[in-house]
Design a protein around this motif. Sequence first.
Motif, PDB file in Angstrom:
ATOM      1  N   GLY A 227       8.637   6.536  -2.375  1.00 18.88           N
ATOM      2  CA  GLY A 227       9.022   6.365  -0.985  1.00 18.88           C
ATOM      3  C   GLY A 227       8.307   7.373  -0.109  1.00 18.88           C
ATOM      4  O   GLY A 227       7.713   8.338  -0.601  1.00 18.88           O
ATOM      5  N   ILE A 228       8.381   7.144   1.197  1.00 19.33           N
ATOM      6  CA  ILE A 228       7.640   7.998   2.117  1.00 19.33           C
ATOM      7  C   ILE A 228       8.231   9.403   2.175  1.00 19.33           C
ATOM      8  O   ILE A 228       7.536  10.388   2.243  1.00 19.33           O
ATOM      9  N   TRP A 229       9.548   9.463   2.140  1.00 24.26           N
ATOM     10  CA  TRP A 229      10.226  10.758   2.269  1.00 24.26           C
ATOM     11  C   TRP A 229      11.232  10.885   1.124  1.00 24.26           C
ATOM     12  O   TRP A 229      12.424  10.703   1.325  1.00 24.26           O
ATOM     13  N   PRO A 230      10.765  11.180  -0.044  1.00 24.98           N
ATOM     14  CA  PRO A 230      11.641  11.104  -1.213  1.00 24.98           C
ATOM     15  C   PRO A 230      12.638  12.256  -1.317  1.00 24.98           C
ATOM     16  O   PRO A 230      12.473  13.291  -0.666  1.00 24.98           O
ATOM     17  N   GLU A 231      13.627  12.023  -2.148  1.00 31.29           N
ATOM     18  CA  GLU A 231      14.641  13.040  -2.392  1.00 31.29           C
ATOM     19  C   GLU A 231      14.060  14.119  -3.295  1.00 31.29           C
ATOM     20  O   GLU A 231      13.229  13.843  -4.155  1.00 31.29           O
ATOM     21  N   ARG A 232      14.480  15.362  -3.093  1.00 30.60           N
ATOM     22  CA  ARG A 232      13.909  16.437  -3.908  1.00 30.60           C
ATOM     23  C   ARG A 232      14.916  17.070  -4.862  1.00 30.60           C
ATOM     24  O   ARG A 232      14.565  17.835  -5.722  1.00 30.60           O
ATOM     25  N   ARG A 233      16.215  16.784  -4.661  1.00 33.09           N
ATOM     26  CA  ARG A 233      17.229  17.440  -5.485  1.00 33.09           C
ATOM     27  C   ARG A 233      17.202  16.855  -6.894  1.00 33.09           C
ATOM     28  O   ARG A 233      17.312  15.651  -7.086  1.00 33.09           O
ATOM     29  N   HIS A 234      17.069  17.727  -7.881  1.00 30.46           N
ATOM     30  CA  HIS A 234      17.020  17.197  -9.244  1.00 30.46           C
ATOM     31  C   HIS A 234      18.134  17.772 -10.090  1.00 30.46           C
ATOM     32  O   HIS A 234      18.577  18.859  -9.873  1.00 30.46           O
TER      33      HIS A 234
ATOM     34  N   LEU B  33       0.830  -1.199   0.000  1.00 28.23           N
ATOM     35  CA  LEU B  33       0.000   0.000   0.000  1.00 28.23           C
ATOM     36  C   LEU B  33       0.869   1.257   0.000  1.00 28.23           C
ATOM     37  O   LEU B  33       0.590   2.209  -0.727  1.00 28.23           O
ATOM     38  N   ILE B  34       1.923   1.241   0.817  1.00 26.31           N
ATOM     39  CA  ILE B  34       2.806   2.410   0.865  1.00 26.31           C
ATOM     40  C   ILE B  34       3.392   2.672  -0.518  1.00 26.31           C
ATOM     41  O   ILE B  34       3.427   3.802  -1.013  1.00 26.31           O
ATOM     42  N   MET B  35       3.835   1.596  -1.183  1.00 27.34           N
ATOM     43  CA  MET B  35       4.422   1.774  -2.518  1.00 27.34           C
ATOM     44  C   MET B  35       3.383   2.304  -3.506  1.00 27.34           C
ATOM     45  O   MET B  35       3.689   3.118  -4.366  1.00 27.34           O
ATOM     46  N   LEU B  36       2.130   1.811  -3.374  1.00 27.25           N
ATOM     47  CA  LEU B  36       1.100   2.237  -4.319  1.00 27.25           C
ATOM     48  C   LEU B  36       0.739   3.703  -4.106  1.00 27.25           C
ATOM     49  O   LEU B  36       0.480   4.432  -5.057  1.00 27.25           O
ATOM     50  N   LEU B  37       0.726   4.128  -2.822  1.00 29.00           N
ATOM     51  CA  LEU B  37       0.310   5.499  -2.537  1.00 29.00           C
ATOM     52  C   LEU B  37       1.464   6.484  -2.705  1.00 29.00           C
ATOM     53  O   LEU B  37       1.267   7.616  -3.106  1.00 29.00           O
TER      54      LEU B  37
ATOM     55  N   ALA C 176       5.519   5.035 -12.322  1.00 30.26           N
ATOM     56  CA  ALA C 176       6.367   5.325 -11.161  1.00 30.26           C
ATOM     57  C   ALA C 176       7.824   4.995 -11.501  1.00 30.26           C
ATOM     58  O   ALA C 176       8.095   4.367 -12.516  1.00 30.26           O
ATOM     59  N   PRO C 177       8.770   5.442 -10.628  1.00 28.12           N
ATOM     60  CA  PRO C 177      10.174   5.100 -10.879  1.00 28.12           C
ATOM     61  C   PRO C 177      10.368   3.589 -10.998  1.00 28.12           C
ATOM     62  O   PRO C 177       9.648   2.821 -10.363  1.00 28.12           O
ATOM     63  N   ARG C 178      11.330   3.184 -11.818  1.00 40.34           N
ATOM     64  CA  ARG C 178      11.525   1.759 -12.107  1.00 40.34           C
ATOM     65  C   ARG C 178      11.776   0.939 -10.849  1.00 40.34           C
ATOM     66  O   ARG C 178      11.343  -0.188 -10.749  1.00 40.34           O
ATOM     67  N   LEU C 179      12.491   1.538  -9.895  1.00 38.58           N
ATOM     68  CA  LEU C 179      12.809   0.769  -8.701  1.00 38.58           C
ATOM     69  C   LEU C 179      11.572   0.492  -7.858  1.00 38.58           C
ATOM     70  O   LEU C 179      11.461  -0.540  -7.225  1.00 38.58           O
ATOM     71  N   SER C 180      10.619   1.431  -7.870  1.00 43.95           N
ATOM     72  CA  SER C 180       9.437   1.275  -7.032  1.00 43.95           C
ATOM     73  C   SER C 180       8.628   0.059  -7.452  1.00 43.95           C
ATOM     74  O   SER C 180       8.144  -0.700  -6.632  1.00 43.95           O
ATOM     75  N   ILE C 181       8.496  -0.125  -8.753  1.00 45.70           N
ATOM     76  CA  ILE C 181       7.676  -1.241  -9.222  1.00 45.70           C
ATOM     77  C   ILE C 181       8.382  -2.559  -8.910  1.00 45.70           C
ATOM     78  O   ILE C 181       7.759  -3.577  -8.621  1.00 45.70           O
ATOM     79  N   LEU C 182       9.713  -2.515  -8.888  1.00 49.97           N
ATOM     80  CA  LEU C 182      10.478  -3.708  -8.515  1.00 49.97           C
ATOM     81  C   LEU C 182      10.211  -4.065  -7.056  1.00 49.97           C
ATOM     82  O   LEU C 182      10.043  -5.232  -6.703  1.00 49.97           O
ATOM     83  N   ILE C 183      10.171  -3.024  -6.218  1.00 52.01           N
ATOM     84  CA  ILE C 183       9.885  -3.258  -4.804  1.00 52.01           C
ATOM     85  C   ILE C 183       8.460  -3.773  -4.640  1.00 52.01           C
ATOM     86  O   ILE C 183       8.183  -4.641  -3.817  1.00 52.01           O
TER      87      ILE C 183
END
Lengths: 323, 304
Positions: free
Chosen positions: A316-323, A308-312, B100-107
């Motif tokens: 990730g819960i606290w993702p990186e923002r630097r692009h 569920l966490i991955m789907l929502l 979504a990012p490729r790694l997320s779907i792997l997870i």
Amino acid sequence: MNTSTGRSANFIDRLYAFFDSPRRQTLLLVVIVAVMALAPLVMGRYMTTIMTNALLYVVLALGLNIVVGYAGLLDLGYAAFFAVGAYSIGILTVQFDWNFWLAIPPALVAACLAGVIIGGPTLRLRSDYLAIVTLGFGEIVRFGARNLEITGRATGLSNIPEPNFFGYVISSYVDFYYIFLLLAVAAVIASHRLYHSRLGRAWLYVRHDEDAAEAMGINRVRVKLAAYVTGSVFGAFGGIFFAANLGAISPESFSFEQSVLVLMAVILGGMGKIPGVILGAFIIILGPELLRDLGELRLLLFAVVMLLIMLLRPSGIWPERRH
Amino acid sequence: MPALETFLQAIVNGLVLGSFYALIALGYTMIFGVIKLLNFAHGDVYMVGAFVGFGALSLVSGVFGAGWTGLFIAILISMVAVGFLGVIIQRVAYQPMLSAPRLSILITALAVSLVLQNGALSLTDGKYTAFRTDLGFGGFEFGRLFISHQAIVLVATAAVLMIALEFFVSRTMYGRAMRAVSIDKDMCRLLGINVNRVVAITFLIGSALAAAAGTMAGAYYGSIWYFMGFLIGLKAFTAAVIGGIGSITGAMLGGLILGMLESFGTQIPWIGSEWKDVFTFAILILVLVFKPTGLLGKSEVERM
């Protein structure tokens, strides 16, 4: 229902934004470390042991985060580095009667070598193939440990001596809690410094566009190898003290599942983001513990929650923002 | 001549093992080909297939017995049921993750694997379940060479399924659509192909093949348990990679090669059965390092 989830996501985003400023983050970190340092005074033995395990995972996850989150190299065999650290200490102290502290440098060298061995052939490969080669290496290390005489075969090594620190024998569960807290703090500082270093920026470029990075004069091979070696040193530190803490190691502690759990901690929390990764490590360890009352169903429920966490929040819960 | 018999026995064992690997590898390869996902849950789908086959066999054995007819019907039921399970997994867990990012779907795939494994663990208490059939332990004996009936039927069923799949992919409309989607999803959408349905069919077929392999493995080895999918899933993946992931013929070839290599690997004195799995992964790494696209794979540049 739609609007309510939208609003809560917004609230979460704002919360993250609040803690995105470096000063607030440092303050938060100091508070957390202070609370953690005092925690064993109130926590029972059971809780302290679990927290020790969580701190070990923080170290491992931060190490893997360098490989996966910073350099963008998917590693499914991270437990191999962990195993190399633990087994090096085990072999040197049990089979050759070395002093624990003297055995640490060779263990780190062994881990670096493992990093180079795993990194070497994988440098030619990209994404999914890379994942599978690392997976293969992880399994080879485990099967090797299971079948070699020097690693004690399937039973593993036991009676790993407790480290002696200038006469003080580090043995109680509280001692090890503090050792892992120290390691975790060191790992956070090292991760932070690496992230903002020249090498850290090189990793970022290589992750975003390998070819462009190379065109800009970044040595792709050296940079990727550096990520593996750095990650392996983190893993080895975890393994060294893991072996000292338990006093016994067996091949099953370093299975594919272990690699997956660490990777999950990294991705669940948010790749590349130090607080995210720490959060992920705690979720991975504390999640199943909090659900312990459910007995057999707890891992199932945990897996569902993770899904569920991955789907929502796919990043990730606290993702990186630097692009 | 014992040496010749040992050699032939190794070939037979390799064929049986290879058929399992090939059937599972097909699912891996098809799913990777179509949505570029390493479906780590595929080995566990195989495990679920074994349990559904087991349940189906005990259901139908009252009417058809637990002999060949019963087993055949059990395999069919398992294929259909698990095929749809595959579609459900794809809809619930993978469909929302495609952008979504490729790694997320792997997870997510790893999470699905954990769900299936722990679901089976809770339902079976983690015990080995005896998979009893009335097939007995008969077979053909040529001196010291032994070929069981199960082995023959198993290899034959695998061959039939693979030929059917090859026909489906090369000749039918959906097979053609599947190949088109694997090349360019967006273009297919523009041309009016229902991409979602094609992906669903891919999961249906891939999971059904894994279910067939699982049920047959249960009948062949005589017992099943919740963790049986993990290692075989990894090896099937290895087979898919050796053959060139994304290539259906490659998956079959890779499965057979891996089965043979393992079977002969255990015959080499200084490797022995303990090192069998190391052998598999060493081969995998060598193939990837020297020919990253596998034996029959097309070269493509893929990024995370």
